[in-house]
Enzyme design. Sequence first.
Site, PDB file in Angstrom:
ATOM      1  N   THR A  98     -23.928   4.462   6.221  1.00  0.00           N
ATOM      2  CA  THR A  98     -25.111   3.630   6.422  1.00  0.00           C
ATOM      3  C   THR A  98     -24.967   2.271   5.751  1.00  0.00           C
ATOM      4  O   THR A  98     -25.404   1.243   6.287  1.00  0.00           O
ATOM      5  CB  THR A  98     -26.372   4.352   5.900  1.00  0.00           C
ATOM      6  OG1 THR A  98     -26.542   5.576   6.623  1.00  0.00           O
ATOM      7  CG2 THR A  98     -27.605   3.491   6.061  1.00  0.00           C
ATOM      8  N   SER A 137     -27.855   4.341  15.729  1.00  0.00           N
ATOM      9  CA  SER A 137     -27.873   4.996  14.420  1.00  0.00           C
ATOM     10  C   SER A 137     -26.494   4.813  13.808  1.00  0.00           C
ATOM     11  O   SER A 137     -25.498   4.701  14.536  1.00  0.00           O
ATOM     12  CB  SER A 137     -28.188   6.485  14.566  1.00  0.00           C
ATOM     13  OG  SER A 137     -27.893   7.190  13.377  1.00  0.00           O
ATOM     14  N   SER A 315      18.670  -3.960 -10.555  1.00  0.00           N
ATOM     15  CA  SER A 315      18.523  -3.669 -11.969  1.00  0.00           C
ATOM     16  C   SER A 315      18.367  -4.952 -12.767  1.00  0.00           C
ATOM     17  O   SER A 315      18.937  -5.989 -12.426  1.00  0.00           O
ATOM     18  CB  SER A 315      19.755  -2.900 -12.480  1.00  0.00           C
ATOM     19  OG  SER A 315      19.695  -2.735 -13.883  1.00  0.00           O
ATOM     20  N   SER A 316      17.584  -4.850 -13.830  1.00  0.00           N
ATOM     21  CA  SER A 316      17.419  -5.996 -14.726  1.00  0.00           C
ATOM     22  C   SER A 316      18.464  -5.984 -15.834  1.00  0.00           C
ATOM     23  O   SER A 316      18.520  -6.917 -16.635  1.00  0.00           O
ATOM     24  CB  SER A 316      16.013  -5.965 -15.336  1.00  0.00           C
ATOM     25  OG  SER A 316      15.838  -4.769 -16.092  1.00  0.00           O
ATOM     26  N   LYS A 321      24.050  -4.175  -9.321  1.00  0.00           N
ATOM     27  CA  LYS A 321      23.475  -2.921  -8.809  1.00  0.00           C
ATOM     28  C   LYS A 321      22.448  -3.235  -7.724  1.00  0.00           C
ATOM     29  O   LYS A 321      21.591  -4.100  -7.880  1.00  0.00           O
ATOM     30  CB  LYS A 321      22.804  -2.150  -9.935  1.00  0.00           C
ATOM     31  CG  LYS A 321      22.383  -0.733  -9.548  1.00  0.00           C
ATOM     32  CD  LYS A 321      21.844   0.008 -10.786  1.00  0.00           C
ATOM     33  CE  LYS A 321      21.644   1.488 -10.508  1.00  0.00           C
ATOM     34  NZ  LYS A 321      20.585   1.730  -9.515  1.00  0.00           N
TER      35      LYS A 321
END
Length: 467
Positions: A98, A137, A315-316, A321
């Site tokens: 509603t 409705s 990868s950090s 990688k």
Amino acid sequence: MSRIEKDALGTLELPDDCLYGIHTQRSVNHFAYSEERLDPVFIKAFALVKKACILANEETGFLDSDKARVLAESCSEIAGGKHHSWIVVNPWQGGAGTSTNMNFNEVLANLALKKMGFAPGSYDKIHPLHDVNRHQSTNDVYPTALRVAVLLRLKDLEKAVTDWQAGLQEKESVFQNILKLGRTELQDAVPMTLGMTFGAWAEAVARDRWRIFKARERIKIHNLGGTAVGTGLGAPREYIFKASEHLKKETGLVLARAENLVDATQNLDSFAEVSAILKSYAVNLMKIANDLRLLSSGPAGGFHELRLPEIQAGSSIMPGKVNPVIPESAVQVALRVMSNDQVIAQAAGMGQLELNHLIPLITHSFMESLKLLTAVTVAMDHHCTRDIQANRESCESKIGEGWTLATALVPYFGYDTVQTWVKEALAEKKSFKNLVLEKKYLTPDQLDTILSPQNMLKLGFTPGDTV
């Protein structure tokens, strides 16, 4: 500057230029559970349903043509992507939708008022309930909008799945002559071609494509015109037929009004059924994504039979990688869709008597599943499998090192004989392939014939085959 709006519960103050009204503001106040908003495609669908109702009321003489014109125009603008910032109710809401319906009623009324030169809130000119929501409705408008939204999203998903299937089939052809080691239970099995691997994936996705296409049949039956519980009480008979006609025209979809509107209003099993179809696709998506992760693992310590496109650093801390991020994201999407399916099934089953009060949850979960599946399928196609490469050397180096080749020789020499050769290879600590060639059990040409891609693709052997 502000305006005061009132309802049966009292009054609230809203900014003068606010395009929603008191009912929406109450919902915002009470259901501030998250920062999430309704799905844009669902918003589009809801606007199209409202437009169909407005046009039906105009055609049957229940809505002034000037009002109908500006209201229909406002619906078209929302369906086209405008004014979505004013649809502010949270997906997590009580009331069987509603709050959502009232949000649309108020925004459409105020948009139309502005077009006619009146200030927002001038409901004596255009009223959210008496005009915008006439003969409707939430119980028939909201589920119909969900069906329209699902059908629109299904079209996008079907296209994405079709494109991915075609891409996998292309790789099946490209890799048809590359031999690789088949594996069962992650242990060495018998030889096959890399093309066969992609062909199996393509076949699984093809089944999903068919299921998704057929899902339209389950969703196209709507309950628009049924009003509160499906009896049509409060709506003119002619309007009910006209609203259905306008809905098909405005959406461009194959839709049909349910023969039993009471059933279509209270029972949402069709959504549970189609959600299960989406779950089936999620199952195949997860399987393929995990297979890709395995086959591309390495390069030094894994299978390294496939090279996935390198799309971002992995990868950090480890230079060079690269991770299989697209398949990893696909697995996460698959898990989410499976979870949503469980939610949808339970929510569909918990509807009570003439209405399912949990349809907002079904809507939010369903639209999320469709959106995620479509996006990740495009990603799997464009950013993963389309540019995937085979590592032929790694694939073929594993053939013939153990009982993989031995199994391929059984049809020609018998199980017991080949088993003797395997034991001999183990005793002499030699690769099975080298022993077979050194002992001259087979010539190199005969071995090449047995392991040829053509031999793998011919579907079994014929009694009396020799090498």
